[in-house]
Design a protein around this motif. Structure first.
Motif, PDB file in Angstrom:
ATOM      1  N   LEU A 113       0.640  -1.206  -0.355  1.00 23.41           N
ATOM      2  CA  LEU A 113       0.568  -0.199   0.342  1.00 23.41           C
ATOM      3  C   LEU A 113       0.644   1.405   0.050  1.00 23.41           C
ATOM      4  CD1 LEU A 113      -2.518  -1.392   2.220  1.00 23.41           C
ATOM      5  CD2 LEU A 113      -3.059   0.135   0.111  1.00 23.41           C
ATOM      6  N   PRO A 114       1.808   1.351   1.047  1.00 22.10           N
ATOM      7  CA  PRO A 114       2.761   2.993   0.533  1.00 22.10           C
ATOM      8  C   PRO A 114       3.144   3.145  -0.587  1.00 22.10           C
ATOM      9  CG  PRO A 114       3.383   1.340   2.823  1.00 22.10           C
ATOM     10  CD  PRO A 114       2.484   0.210   2.000  1.00 22.10           C
ATOM     11  N   HIS A 115       3.351   2.342  -1.463  1.00 20.71           N
ATOM     12  CA  HIS A 115       3.922   2.824  -2.779  1.00 20.71           C
ATOM     13  C   HIS A 115       2.758   3.377  -3.975  1.00 20.71           C
ATOM     14  CE1 HIS A 115       7.454   0.007  -2.991  1.00 20.71           C
ATOM     15  NE2 HIS A 115       7.003   0.405  -1.930  1.00 20.71           N
ATOM     16  N   MET A 116       1.634   2.444  -3.432  1.00 18.47           N
ATOM     17  CA  MET A 116       0.252   2.959  -4.025  1.00 18.47           C
ATOM     18  C   MET A 116      -0.090   3.876  -3.752  1.00 18.47           C
ATOM     19  SD  MET A 116      -3.298   0.889  -4.193  1.00 18.47           S
ATOM     20  CE  MET A 116      -2.862   0.082  -5.765  1.00 18.47           C
ATOM     21  N   VAL A 117      -0.528   4.432  -2.336  1.00 12.32           N
ATOM     22  CA  VAL A 117      -0.777   5.885  -1.836  1.00 12.32           C
ATOM     23  C   VAL A 117       0.566   6.794  -2.238  1.00 12.32           C
ATOM     24  CG1 VAL A 117      -0.625   7.401   0.751  1.00 12.32           C
ATOM     25  CG2 VAL A 117      -1.641   4.661   0.173  1.00 12.32           C
ATOM     26  N   ARG A 118       1.441   6.271  -1.941  1.00 11.45           N
ATOM     27  CA  ARG A 118       2.762   7.672  -2.681  1.00 11.45           C
ATOM     28  C   ARG A 118       2.060   7.682  -4.437  1.00 11.45           C
ATOM     29  NH1 ARG A 118       5.148  11.530  -1.844  1.00 11.45           N
ATOM     30  NH2 ARG A 118       4.528  11.433  -0.054  1.00 11.45           N
ATOM     31  N   ARG A 119       2.040   6.720  -5.498  1.00 13.58           N
ATOM     32  CA  ARG A 119       1.990   7.326  -6.403  1.00 13.58           C
ATOM     33  C   ARG A 119       0.527   8.414  -6.640  1.00 13.58           C
ATOM     34  NH1 ARG A 119       2.834   2.295  -9.719  1.00 13.58           N
ATOM     35  NH2 ARG A 119       0.566   1.609  -9.365  1.00 13.58           N
ATOM     36  N   PHE A 141       5.489  -2.147   6.579  1.00 13.16           N
ATOM     37  CA  PHE A 141       4.333  -2.102   6.536  1.00 13.16           C
ATOM     38  C   PHE A 141       4.219  -2.940   5.527  1.00 13.16           C
ATOM     39  CE2 PHE A 141       0.281  -1.504   5.238  1.00 13.16           C
ATOM     40  CZ  PHE A 141      -0.399  -1.560   6.713  1.00 13.16           C
ATOM     41  N   PRO A 142       3.106  -4.413   6.241  1.00 15.43           N
ATOM     42  CA  PRO A 142       2.778  -6.121   4.987  1.00 15.43           C
ATOM     43  C   PRO A 142       2.022  -5.856   4.372  1.00 15.43           C
ATOM     44  CG  PRO A 142       1.743  -5.452   7.501  1.00 15.43           C
ATOM     45  CD  PRO A 142       2.538  -4.220   7.200  1.00 15.43           C
ATOM     46  N   ALA A 143       2.194  -6.851   3.115  1.00 10.90           N
ATOM     47  CA  ALA A 143       1.944  -6.922   2.169  1.00 10.90           C
ATOM     48  C   ALA A 143       0.066  -6.862   2.287  1.00 10.90           C
ATOM     49  CB  ALA A 143       2.251  -7.346   1.056  1.00 10.90           C
ATOM     50  N   VAL A 144      -0.795  -6.603   1.532  1.00 10.20           N
ATOM     51  CA  VAL A 144      -1.969  -6.554   1.597  1.00 10.20           C
ATOM     52  C   VAL A 144      -2.695  -7.385   0.611  1.00 10.20           C
ATOM     53  CG1 VAL A 144      -2.877  -5.044   3.367  1.00 10.20           C
ATOM     54  CG2 VAL A 144      -3.493  -4.726   1.046  1.00 10.20           C
ATOM     55  N   MET A 145      -4.346  -8.427   1.181  1.00 10.87           N
ATOM     56  CA  MET A 145      -4.342  -9.040   0.157  1.00 10.87           C
ATOM     57  C   MET A 145      -5.590  -8.069  -0.813  1.00 10.87           C
ATOM     58  SD  MET A 145      -3.028 -11.623  -1.256  1.00 10.87           S
ATOM     59  CE  MET A 145      -4.395 -13.561  -2.670  1.00 10.87           C
ATOM     60  N   VAL A 174      -2.291  10.519   5.060  1.00 14.23           N
ATOM     61  CA  VAL A 174      -2.854   9.527   5.092  1.00 14.23           C
ATOM     62  C   VAL A 174      -1.866   8.201   5.529  1.00 14.23           C
ATOM     63  CG1 VAL A 174      -3.198   7.398   3.157  1.00 14.23           C
ATOM     64  CG2 VAL A 174      -3.018   9.554   2.193  1.00 14.23           C
ATOM     65  N   SER A 175      -2.575   7.478   6.577  1.00 12.04           N
ATOM     66  CA  SER A 175      -1.413   6.711   7.592  1.00 12.04           C
ATOM     67  C   SER A 175      -2.218   5.184   7.724  1.00 12.04           C
ATOM     68  CB  SER A 175      -1.546   7.156   9.321  1.00 12.04           C
ATOM     69  OG  SER A 175      -2.598   7.082   9.235  1.00 12.04           O
ATOM     70  N   GLY A 176      -1.468   4.358   7.521  1.00  9.84           N
ATOM     71  CA  GLY A 176      -1.773   3.390   7.949  1.00  9.84           C
ATOM     72  C   GLY A 176      -0.933   2.159   9.573  1.00  9.84           C
ATOM     73  N   ARG A 177      -1.925   1.570   9.970  1.00  7.84           N
ATOM     74  CA  ARG A 177      -1.668   0.372  10.958  1.00  7.84           C
ATOM     75  C   ARG A 177      -1.092  -0.795  10.624  1.00  7.84           C
ATOM     76  NH1 ARG A 177      -5.388   0.532  14.521  1.00  7.84           N
ATOM     77  NH2 ARG A 177      -7.257   1.792  13.723  1.00  7.84           N
ATOM     78  N   VAL A 178      -1.492  -2.155  11.399  1.00 11.05           N
ATOM     79  CA  VAL A 178      -1.973  -2.989  11.556  1.00 11.05           C
ATOM     80  C   VAL A 178      -2.915  -3.606  12.514  1.00 11.05           C
ATOM     81  CG1 VAL A 178      -1.000  -5.227  11.720  1.00 11.05           C
ATOM     82  CG2 VAL A 178      -0.080  -3.838   9.774  1.00 11.05           C
ATOM     83  N   ALA A 179      -3.478  -3.959  12.697  1.00 15.40           N
ATOM     84  CA  ALA A 179      -4.876  -4.664  13.833  1.00 15.40           C
ATOM     85  C   ALA A 179      -5.546  -5.967  13.486  1.00 15.40           C
ATOM     86  CB  ALA A 179      -5.788  -3.828  13.474  1.00 15.40           C
ATOM     87  N   GLY A 180      -4.295  -7.046  14.298  1.00 18.60           N
ATOM     88  CA  GLY A 180      -4.728  -8.225  14.277  1.00 18.60           C
ATOM     89  C   GLY A 180      -4.005  -8.622  13.074  1.00 18.60           C
ATOM     90  N   GLU A 261       4.848 -13.196  -2.302  1.00 22.43           N
ATOM     91  CA  GLU A 261       5.461 -12.364  -3.400  1.00 22.43           C
ATOM     92  C   GLU A 261       4.939 -11.494  -4.081  1.00 22.43           C
ATOM     93  OE1 GLU A 261       8.367 -13.643  -5.881  1.00 22.43           O
ATOM     94  OE2 GLU A 261       9.332 -14.058  -4.581  1.00 22.43           O
ATOM     95  N   THR A 262       5.380  -9.874  -3.224  1.00 24.75           N
ATOM     96  CA  THR A 262       4.735  -8.901  -3.987  1.00 24.75           C
ATOM     97  C   THR A 262       5.139  -8.663  -5.430  1.00 24.75           C
ATOM     98  OG1 THR A 262       5.946  -8.070  -2.651  1.00 24.75           O
ATOM     99  CG2 THR A 262       4.200  -8.442  -1.233  1.00 24.75           C
ATOM    100  N   ASP A 263       4.179  -8.369  -5.823  1.00 24.45           N
ATOM    101  CA  ASP A 263       3.815  -7.408  -7.453  1.00 24.45           C
ATOM    102  C   ASP A 263       4.539  -6.169  -7.250  1.00 24.45           C
ATOM    103  OD1 ASP A 263       4.064  -7.059  -9.868  1.00 24.45           O
ATOM    104  OD2 ASP A 263       1.579  -7.222  -9.541  1.00 24.45           O
ATOM    105  N   ALA A 264       5.657  -6.119  -7.366  1.00 23.88           N
ATOM    106  CA  ALA A 264       5.650  -4.873  -7.678  1.00 23.88           C
ATOM    107  C   ALA A 264       5.462  -3.402  -8.274  1.00 23.88           C
ATOM    108  CB  ALA A 264       7.724  -3.931  -8.227  1.00 23.88           C
ATOM    109  N   GLU A 265       4.514  -4.063  -9.915  1.00 19.44           N
ATOM    110  CA  GLU A 265       4.321  -3.405 -10.272  1.00 19.44           C
ATOM    111  C   GLU A 265       2.824  -3.052 -10.465  1.00 19.44           C
ATOM    112  OE1 GLU A 265       5.230  -2.175 -13.583  1.00 19.44           O
ATOM    113  OE2 GLU A 265       6.482  -2.699 -12.424  1.00 19.44           O
ATOM    114  N   GLY A 266       2.049  -4.049  -9.676  1.00 18.30           N
ATOM    115  CA  GLY A 266       0.863  -4.050  -9.023  1.00 18.30           C
ATOM    116  C   GLY A 266       0.474  -2.761  -8.000  1.00 18.30           C
ATOM    117  N   SER A 267       1.850  -2.827  -6.935  1.00 16.78           N
ATOM    118  CA  SER A 267       1.364  -1.782  -5.201  1.00 16.78           C
ATOM    119  C   SER A 267       2.239  -0.893  -5.788  1.00 16.78           C
ATOM    120  CB  SER A 267       2.340  -3.207  -4.907  1.00 16.78           C
ATOM    121  OG  SER A 267       3.412  -3.359  -4.873  1.00 16.78           O
TER     122      SER A 267
END
Ligand code: ADP
Length: 267
Positions: A113-119, A141-145, A174-180, A261-267
């Motif tokens: 998400l951070p990449h996507m938000v930055r863009r 920050f972990p990857a999301v599905m 714009v902020s992000g956090r992990v919850a459970g 694996e995270t897809d750098a293109e899509g994220s």
């Protein structure tokens, strides 16, 4: 003469613009309202950008009119922005009908998400010099599905709203956090805020709160579409707000399984 005609063309475009704006002012003065007539929304919301595009294009096309570089650029930028606006409008109406038909499909993949938000922020920052943007995600920050295109759409909608409803400018965080086993992403602005009695109506189709007679372009479809997208991911979206101080929209998304694996293109 030509220059006189150009001036009157622009005056006509502005007049159109103001006439198109009037019904919004009248409705807004009644406070919040539900608009159920799609045709009315479309004709109202399309008339203004179309009148501007027509006015600017006609002015530019006048053979003998002289426009300095700066004015030409200003007209072209306006045409560009109004065209984007119309495209967005049509996409929103199509998405709303896809959702209504129960045909929204998402294709989740692990995304960062951070990449996507930055863009999304970089894109929006080009259009405003009143607002400052801050991105606040913890490192690692972990990857999301999630469906990259659809989540990008949700972020753009929330960021667009943060700008539109903060006419005085201000900070947008714009902020992000992990919850459970999920993440919470928030978009906070310092704008006009939302009255408590409207908070639960925001995600209804066509709902638009009053903006004190100011004309703010929109259809009341962005948030219902965002809601449907987030629900399709198994998440939730909600708003917290203080009138006159600002609003925070938050949504949740599921974490991607570890080791994916995270897809750098899509994220
Ligand atoms: P639109 O912006 O096209 O009207 P949305 O569905 O995106 O449609 O938003 C619905 C309504 O919610 C808006 O008309 C506005 O009244 C209110 N709203 C949305 N975001 C904000 C915000 N950040 N600050 C204040 N009001 C907001």
């Amino acid at each position: 003469d030509r220059a006189g005609r150009a001036a009157s063309l622009i005056a006509a475009a502005i007049d159109h613009h103001q006439r198109a704006a009037r019904p919004a002012g009248r409705l807004a003065s009644q406070g919040a309202h539900l608009r159920s007539d799609l045709a009315a929304i479309l004709s109202h919301e399309m008339r203004t950008p179309l009148a501007s595009i027509k006015g600017y294009a006609s002015a530019l096309l006048l053979e003998d009119a002289y426009w300095d570089e700066e004015t030409r650029r200003e007209f072209l930028l306006a045409i560009d922005a109004e065209t984007d606006h119309l495209t967005q409008l049509i996409e929103d109406v199509l998405d709303a009908s896809i959702i209504e038909a129960g045909a929204l499909r998402i294709e989740p993949e692990p995304i960062l998400l951070p990449h996507m938000v930055r863009r999304a922020i970089d894109k929006l920052a080009l259009r405003t010099d009143r607002h400052r943007f801050v991105l606040s995600f913890p490192p690692d920050f972990p990857a999301v599905m999630a469906d990259a295109l659809r989540i990008d759409q949700v972020l753009s909608n929330l960021l667009d709203n943060a700008v539109k409803y903060s006419p005085q400018g201000g900070l947008i965080v714009v902020s992000g956090r992990v919850a459970g086993d999920e993440v919470v992403v928030s978009v906070a602005d310092q704008g006009i805020g939302i009255a408590p009695e409207h908070l639960n109506k925001l995600f209804e189709r066509y709902f638009r709160a009053s903006t004190n007679g100011r004309r703010v372009a929109g259809t009341g479809l962005g948030l219902p579409i965002s809601d449907a997208i987030i629900r399709a991911h198994g998440g939730r979206i909600w708003a917290e707000s203080t009138v006159g101080q600002g609003t925070v929209f938050s949504f949740t998304l599921p974490l991607a399984p570890r080791d994916t694996e995270t897809d750098a293109e899509g994220s």
